[in-house]
Design a protein around this motif. Structure first.
Motif, PDB file in Angstrom:
ATOM      1  N   GLU B 122       0.800  -1.201   0.053  1.00  0.00           N
ATOM      2  CA  GLU B 122      -0.125  -0.582  -0.290  1.00  0.00           C
ATOM      3  C   GLU B 122       0.658   0.736   0.488  1.00  0.00           C
ATOM      4  O   GLU B 122       0.585   2.369  -0.396  1.00  0.00           O
ATOM      5  CB  GLU B 122      -0.633   0.117   1.085  1.00  0.00           C
ATOM      6  N   ALA B 123       1.759   1.327   1.106  1.00  0.00           N
ATOM      7  CA  ALA B 123       2.793   2.178   0.899  1.00  0.00           C
ATOM      8  C   ALA B 123       4.183   2.477  -0.724  1.00  0.00           C
ATOM      9  O   ALA B 123       3.963   3.790  -1.082  1.00  0.00           O
ATOM     10  CB  ALA B 123       4.043   2.090   2.347  1.00  0.00           C
ATOM     11  N   ASP B 124       3.679   1.472  -1.083  1.00  0.00           N
ATOM     12  CA  ASP B 124       4.491   1.606  -2.319  1.00  0.00           C
ATOM     13  C   ASP B 124       3.477   2.238  -3.344  1.00  0.00           C
ATOM     14  O   ASP B 124       3.836   3.221  -4.547  1.00  0.00           O
ATOM     15  CB  ASP B 124       5.405   0.415  -3.177  1.00  0.00           C
ATOM     16  N   ALA B 125       2.201   2.365  -3.154  1.00  0.00           N
ATOM     17  CA  ALA B 125       1.619   2.912  -4.494  1.00  0.00           C
ATOM     18  C   ALA B 125       1.028   4.296  -4.115  1.00  0.00           C
ATOM     19  O   ALA B 125       1.084   4.767  -5.275  1.00  0.00           O
ATOM     20  CB  ALA B 125       0.640   1.515  -4.477  1.00  0.00           C
ATOM     21  N   LYS B 126       1.359   4.326  -2.792  1.00  0.00           N
ATOM     22  CA  LYS B 126       1.080   5.884  -2.825  1.00  0.00           C
ATOM     23  C   LYS B 126       2.573   6.486  -2.793  1.00  0.00           C
ATOM     24  O   LYS B 126       2.129   8.254  -2.966  1.00  0.00           O
ATOM     25  CB  LYS B 126       0.949   5.584  -1.162  1.00  0.00           C
ATOM     26  N   ALA B 127       3.531   6.030  -2.370  1.00  0.00           N
ATOM     27  CA  ALA B 127       4.681   6.479  -2.706  1.00  0.00           C
ATOM     28  C   ALA B 127       4.703   7.056  -4.569  1.00  0.00           C
ATOM     29  O   ALA B 127       4.985   8.129  -4.574  1.00  0.00           O
ATOM     30  CB  ALA B 127       5.605   5.736  -2.548  1.00  0.00           C
ATOM     31  N   VAL B 134       4.160  15.257  -7.115  1.00  0.00           N
ATOM     32  CA  VAL B 134       5.494  15.882  -7.499  1.00  0.00           C
ATOM     33  C   VAL B 134       6.287  16.384  -9.301  1.00  0.00           C
ATOM     34  O   VAL B 134       7.097  16.429  -8.986  1.00  0.00           O
ATOM     35  CB  VAL B 134       6.486  15.890  -6.172  1.00  0.00           C
ATOM     36  N   GLY B 135       6.415  14.769  -9.954  1.00  0.00           N
ATOM     37  CA  GLY B 135       7.013  15.153 -11.271  1.00  0.00           C
ATOM     38  C   GLY B 135       8.139  14.721 -10.765  1.00  0.00           C
ATOM     39  O   GLY B 135       8.656  14.449 -11.840  1.00  0.00           O
ATOM     40  N   LEU B 136       8.715  12.590  -9.771  1.00  0.00           N
ATOM     41  CA  LEU B 136       9.961  12.829  -9.736  1.00  0.00           C
ATOM     42  C   LEU B 136       9.537  10.841  -9.857  1.00  0.00           C
ATOM     43  O   LEU B 136       9.417   9.986  -9.093  1.00  0.00           O
ATOM     44  CB  LEU B 136      10.071  12.606  -8.985  1.00  0.00           C
ATOM     45  N   ALA B 137       8.183  10.466 -10.900  1.00  0.00           N
ATOM     46  CA  ALA B 137       7.735   8.810 -10.097  1.00  0.00           C
ATOM     47  C   ALA B 137       8.580   8.005 -11.328  1.00  0.00           C
ATOM     48  O   ALA B 137       9.339   6.924 -10.877  1.00  0.00           O
ATOM     49  CB  ALA B 137       6.861   8.602 -11.312  1.00  0.00           C
ATOM     50  N   VAL B 155      10.764  15.796  -3.480  1.00  0.00           N
ATOM     51  CA  VAL B 155      10.447  14.301  -2.591  1.00  0.00           C
ATOM     52  C   VAL B 155      10.353  14.451  -1.308  1.00  0.00           C
ATOM     53  O   VAL B 155       9.344  13.217  -0.271  1.00  0.00           O
ATOM     54  CB  VAL B 155      12.138  13.361  -2.505  1.00  0.00           C
ATOM     55  N   ALA B 156      10.978  15.145  -0.284  1.00  0.00           N
ATOM     56  CA  ALA B 156      10.939  15.724   1.354  1.00  0.00           C
ATOM     57  C   ALA B 156       9.442  15.906   1.294  1.00  0.00           C
ATOM     58  O   ALA B 156       8.694  16.167   2.495  1.00  0.00           O
ATOM     59  CB  ALA B 156      11.816  16.816   1.149  1.00  0.00           C
ATOM     60  N   ILE B 157       9.074  16.880   0.137  1.00  0.00           N
ATOM     61  CA  ILE B 157       6.702  16.710   0.224  1.00  0.00           C
ATOM     62  C   ILE B 157       6.224  15.770   0.017  1.00  0.00           C
ATOM     63  O   ILE B 157       5.141  15.888   1.027  1.00  0.00           O
ATOM     64  CB  ILE B 157       6.731  18.320  -0.726  1.00  0.00           C
ATOM     65  N   ALA B 158       6.616  15.011  -0.960  1.00  0.00           N
ATOM     66  CA  ALA B 158       6.024  13.963  -1.017  1.00  0.00           C
ATOM     67  C   ALA B 158       6.175  13.020   0.550  1.00  0.00           C
ATOM     68  O   ALA B 158       5.459  12.405   0.894  1.00  0.00           O
ATOM     69  CB  ALA B 158       7.045  12.794  -2.181  1.00  0.00           C
ATOM     70  N   ARG B 159       7.237  12.655   1.015  1.00  0.00           N
ATOM     71  CA  ARG B 159       7.719  11.935   2.404  1.00  0.00           C
ATOM     72  C   ARG B 159       6.315  12.966   3.025  1.00  0.00           C
ATOM     73  O   ARG B 159       6.084  11.827   4.209  1.00  0.00           O
ATOM     74  CB  ARG B 159       9.181  12.217   2.136  1.00  0.00           C
ATOM     75  N   VAL B 185      10.128  24.082  -7.025  1.00  0.00           N
ATOM     76  CA  VAL B 185       9.078  23.277  -5.688  1.00  0.00           C
ATOM     77  C   VAL B 185       7.602  24.038  -5.317  1.00  0.00           C
ATOM     78  O   VAL B 185       7.136  23.742  -4.484  1.00  0.00           O
ATOM     79  CB  VAL B 185      10.595  23.863  -4.760  1.00  0.00           C
ATOM     80  N   LEU B 186       8.245  25.443  -5.713  1.00  0.00           N
ATOM     81  CA  LEU B 186       7.341  26.586  -5.216  1.00  0.00           C
ATOM     82  C   LEU B 186       5.608  25.320  -6.234  1.00  0.00           C
ATOM     83  O   LEU B 186       4.345  26.111  -5.998  1.00  0.00           O
ATOM     84  CB  LEU B 186       7.510  27.968  -5.992  1.00  0.00           C
ATOM     85  N   ASP B 187       5.871  25.287  -7.440  1.00  0.00           N
ATOM     86  CA  ASP B 187       5.148  25.063  -8.424  1.00  0.00           C
ATOM     87  C   ASP B 187       4.258  23.520  -7.650  1.00  0.00           C
ATOM     88  O   ASP B 187       2.676  23.838  -7.050  1.00  0.00           O
ATOM     89  CB  ASP B 187       5.640  24.588  -9.598  1.00  0.00           C
ATOM     90  N   VAL B 188       5.506  22.946  -6.954  1.00  0.00           N
ATOM     91  CA  VAL B 188       4.233  21.755  -6.277  1.00  0.00           C
ATOM     92  C   VAL B 188       3.631  22.327  -5.089  1.00  0.00           C
ATOM     93  O   VAL B 188       2.293  21.678  -4.561  1.00  0.00           O
ATOM     94  CB  VAL B 188       5.224  20.519  -5.977  1.00  0.00           C
TER      95      VAL B 188
END
Lengths: 268, 252
Positions: B122-127, B134-137, B155-159, B185-188
């Motif tokens: 589940e966590a992998d899917a969410k990650a 955030v455009g870093l898949a 990535v830190a924001i996604a975390r 970063v501001l875009d995200v």
């Protein structure tokens, strides 16, 4: 006691040359380079190492040395890890004063007394009545607990070298202090201290040479045992020294390789 | 008290004890709060206490006095389990603090999996979903050290988002970035704001604060010396200190 961590040639090859020249002079003075001495060399070598398979004494001694070093390293790393986490956790807000005081005292006492004295106390005082116990295990315990005090300081340095922000980031995600330590801080700290741990292992290897004092036939003692049989004053001990040196040099090379490999994994 | 207040802060004080025994009053009584979905920008000169204020909210710094109520619970109370609270309060740091020994994937999944909020799958899917956001898949199996500063912060924001927080605390998220990376970063963050995320944003990016904030707090000498909509604070500041600060910052 343990400023003897091997650090390669390092400080000035100049000094090395002076010492080498002095040793050569001593050998020359003692008649080492006379023809008579050399014609005798083979015969004495045979006496010391070949006859009655005496080299096996060195082999068995080496086994004992390696066994004790390995065992003590394992104990040392475990004890050191626990001690360092106690001390770091105390600073980090997990206040268990008794544990911290114990850890501090442990480190002070074991680093503040000679390993030799500790070994003798373990054997002749604490385990005085346990005569059935294999002395090698007592030595492993003594060396391991002693090493633990040094490893604790190595680990503590490693843990404290990790940016405090790593702990904050982990905690900000809801991880407990323990989980943050285990999954975030310790793996990074370990990676930083692996070379120093190896150096500790090398120091231990040489330190076990005092095990003969409690009657263990380690590598050093094996050399002395051969001396006692052949009444030969130089060859057995020089051979022992050469064996230690080769092991230390090989291990040091490995540490260098390991350091390079570890730093390659990381990009600035 | 207003019901949709998700976080309220009452008379918050923070005093640091310095090593030489002196004390430093950083926060001198802050009372404020944030509604669900609200975006609050916190600005002020350096040393004004704005970062300390933010760090008190999730108890990275323990306040000297005052109360913080989060979703009805007094989180400054001794019996409060702060770990459970922090699950719902994400934090994004100036220096990212990604875990360098873990892949991007593990950076995102460590916390939810360790706290048994999700299985690894589940966590992998969410990650993956968050990284796509955030455009870093494509960086999911990359090591943090191989990312640029802007990518690290995304990535830190996604975390932080991986814990599905109720509020995100941004502590100068673009201050450590090279200028050309600030935009991504501001875009995200803009996208997060538009999606209804509740956000506290300590920043020096006045233009961005003006654009996304519902409310702006100007903190000076440990108190909120001016507060209002971006229009009020940025374009019609009343306090002399605010006027002086903005004139210095905006002159550039």
């Amino acid at each position: 006691m343990k400023s003897k961590r091997y650090d390669g040639a390092g400080r000035g090859d100049f000094l090395l040359w002076i010492v080498g020249a002095f040793l050569l002079y001593l050998l020359w003075e003692s008649g080492f380079f006379t023809a008579a001495a050399w014609s005798d060399f083979n015969r004495r070598f045979y006496q010391n190492f070949i006859k009655d398979n005496r080299y096996m004494m060195l082999v068995d001694g080496l086994k004992s040395t390696i066994f004790m070093t390995s065992g003590a390293t394992i104990i040392g790393v475990l004890v050191g890890l626990i001690l360092s986490v106690i001390r770091v956790a105390y600073k980090g807000g997990i206040h268990i004063p008794i544990l911290n005081k114990l850890a501090e005292t442990y480190i002070t006492v074991l680093r503040g007394t000679p390993a030799m004295v500790q070994l003798l106390i373990w054997n002749f005082t604490i385990f005085a009545s346990a005569r059935d116990l294999n002395t090698q295990y007592i030595a492993i315990l003594a060396f391991g607990l002693n090493s633990g005090a040094y490893v604790a300081e190595i680990f503590r340095g490693g843990i404290e070298s990790i940016d405090a922000g790593q702990m904050e980031a982990a905690r900000s995600l809801g991880l407990t202090y323990g989980s943050s330590m285990r999954y975030v801080i310790l793996p990074q700290a370990l990676r930083n201290v692996v070379p120093m741990l190896f150096n500790e292992f090398i120091a231990l290897l040489k330190e076990t040479s005092i095990a003969g004092y409690i009657g263990i036939d380690d590598l050093t003692r094996a050399g002395q045992n051969i001396q006692a049989l052949t009444l030969e004053h130089s060859q057995p001990l020089v051979m022992v020294a050469i064996i230690y040196l080769i092991m230390v040099m090989v291990l040091s090379k490995l540490v260098k390789k390991l350091e390079q490999w570890l730093s390659r994994g990381r990009r600035g | 008290m207003n019901d949709d207040m998700i976080l309220t802060v009452k008379d918050l004080h923070k005093t640091f004890r310095l090593q030489d025994g002196r004390t430093l009053n950083v926060l001198n009584g802050i009372t404020t709060g944030i509604r669900k979905g609200e975006k609050i920008a916190v600005i002020g000169p350096s040393g004004s206490g704005k970062s300390t204020f933010l760090r008190c909210l999730n108890q990275m710094e323990v306040p000297t006095s005052g109360t913080i109520t989060f979703k009805g619970e007094d989180i400054t109370a001794p019996e409060c389990n702060i770990n459970l609270v922090r699950r719902h309060m994400g934090m994004v740091f100036q220096h990212f603090y990604l875990f360098p020994h873990l892949t991007v994937r593990k950076n995102l999944t460590l916390a939810p999996v360790d706290q048994k909020l999700m299985t690894q799958e589940e966590a992998d899917a969410k990650a993956l979903e968050l990284l796509a956001r955030v455009g870093l898949a494509d960086k999911i199996d990359e090591w943090p050290d191989r990312l640029s500063g802007g990518q690290k912060q995304r990535v830190a924001i996604a975390r932080a988002m991986a814990m599905s927080p109720d509020v995100l605390l941004f502590d100068e998220p673009t201050s450590a970035l090279d200028p050309e990376m600030i935009g991504e970063v501001l875009d995200v963050m803009k996208e997060l704001a538009d999606s209804g995320m509740t956000m506290y944003l300590v920043t020096h990016e006045m233009g961005f604060a003006h654009k996304i904030a519902d409310r702006v707090l100007f903190i000076d000498k440990g108190i909120i010396s001016e507060e209002g909509t971006p229009d009020e604070v940025f374009d019609h500041p009343k306090q002399p200190r605010t006027i002086e600060f903005l004139s210095k910052v905006l002159r550039r």
